[in-house]
Write an enzyme that holds these catalytic residues in place. Structure first.
Site, PDB file in Angstrom:
ATOM      1  CB  VAL A 181      -0.959   0.004   1.222  1.00 25.45           C
ATOM      2  CG1 VAL A 181      -1.754   1.303   1.289  1.00 25.45           C
ATOM      3  CG2 VAL A 181      -1.896  -1.188   1.171  1.00 25.45           C
ATOM      4  CB  CYS A 182       4.120   2.036   1.649  1.00 25.84           C
ATOM      5  SG  CYS A 182       3.736   1.511   3.336  1.00 25.84           S
ATOM      6  N   PRO A 183       3.724   2.244  -1.501  1.00 21.54           N
ATOM      7  CG  PRO A 183       4.265   0.533  -2.999  1.00 21.54           C
ATOM      8  CD  PRO A 183       4.024   0.817  -1.546  1.00 21.54           C
TER       9      PRO A 183
ATOM     10  CG  LEU B 156       5.455   7.394   0.025  1.00 21.12           C
ATOM     11  CD1 LEU B 156       4.528   6.674   0.967  1.00 21.12           C
ATOM     12  CD2 LEU B 156       6.882   6.979   0.264  1.00 21.12           C
TER      13      LEU B 156
END
Length: 187
Positions: A46-48, A51
């Site tokens: 989920v992080c990419p 970001l």
């Protein structure tokens, strides 16, 4: 205890920014609007997406005088490696702060102690270094840069228009409210 309207606690860290390792501290947040955006870890799922979404909207935030700081408990070296190997992360132009000791993550109250990772925490900080927005999500729930953009616009509007507040779903140019006894029970 809520962090709203408190001063950002002092910190010193190293960030990966524009191909270099640079020092970043709480002093860098003063004098402009800032977003401190915590995420669990580099090289994840989920992080990419989050970001990358911020990267896609970065020019709009910058045009509003807002700097974004991405923070995880990874090192600045790991941030560089991720930036160099991920097409999505390579778009990032904002500083990616390494917090391997977890000090910054703890200062903002988003550390998952048993994992050594951050929750998804979003903090909007005014030019005086006060936290004006604090949102903390479960790590399975991704955030939306456009919704964050709207909230920053509302925070900036309220800061520059004393006596006015922004109702739900407010967008620039929409009607605001001036709280008074006359409005009680009429909205």
């Amino acid at each position: 205890m809520s962090l709203i309207n408190t001063q950002v606690k002092p910190f010193n860290a190293t960030a990966f920014h524009n191909g270099k390792f640079v020092p970043v501290s709480d002093a860098d947040l003063k004098g402009k609007w800032s977003i401190v955006f915590f995420y669990p870890a580099d090289f994840t799922f989920v992080c990419p997406t989050e970001l990358g979404d911020l990267a896609d909207n970065y020019a709009t935030f910058k045009s509003m005088g807002v700097e974004i700081y991405g923070v995880s408990t990874d090192t600045h070296f790991t941030h560089k490696a991720w930036h160099d190997t991920s097409e999505t992360i390579s778009k990032i132009q904002y500083p990616m702060i390494g917090d391997p000791t977890g000090a910054i993550t703890r200062n903002f109250g988003v550390m998952i102690e048993e994992e050594g990772l951050a929750l998804r925490g979003t903090f909007v900080i005014n030019p005086e270094g006060q936290i004006k927005l604090c949102e903390i999500h479960d790590n399975g729930i991704g955030r939306d840069a456009k919704e964050l953009l709207r909230k920053v616009q509302a925070a900036q509007y309220v800061a520059s228009h004393p006596g006015e507040v922004c109702p739900a779903k407010w967008t620039p140019g929409a009607e605001t409210l001036a709280p008074s006894l006359d409005l009680v029970g009429k909205i």
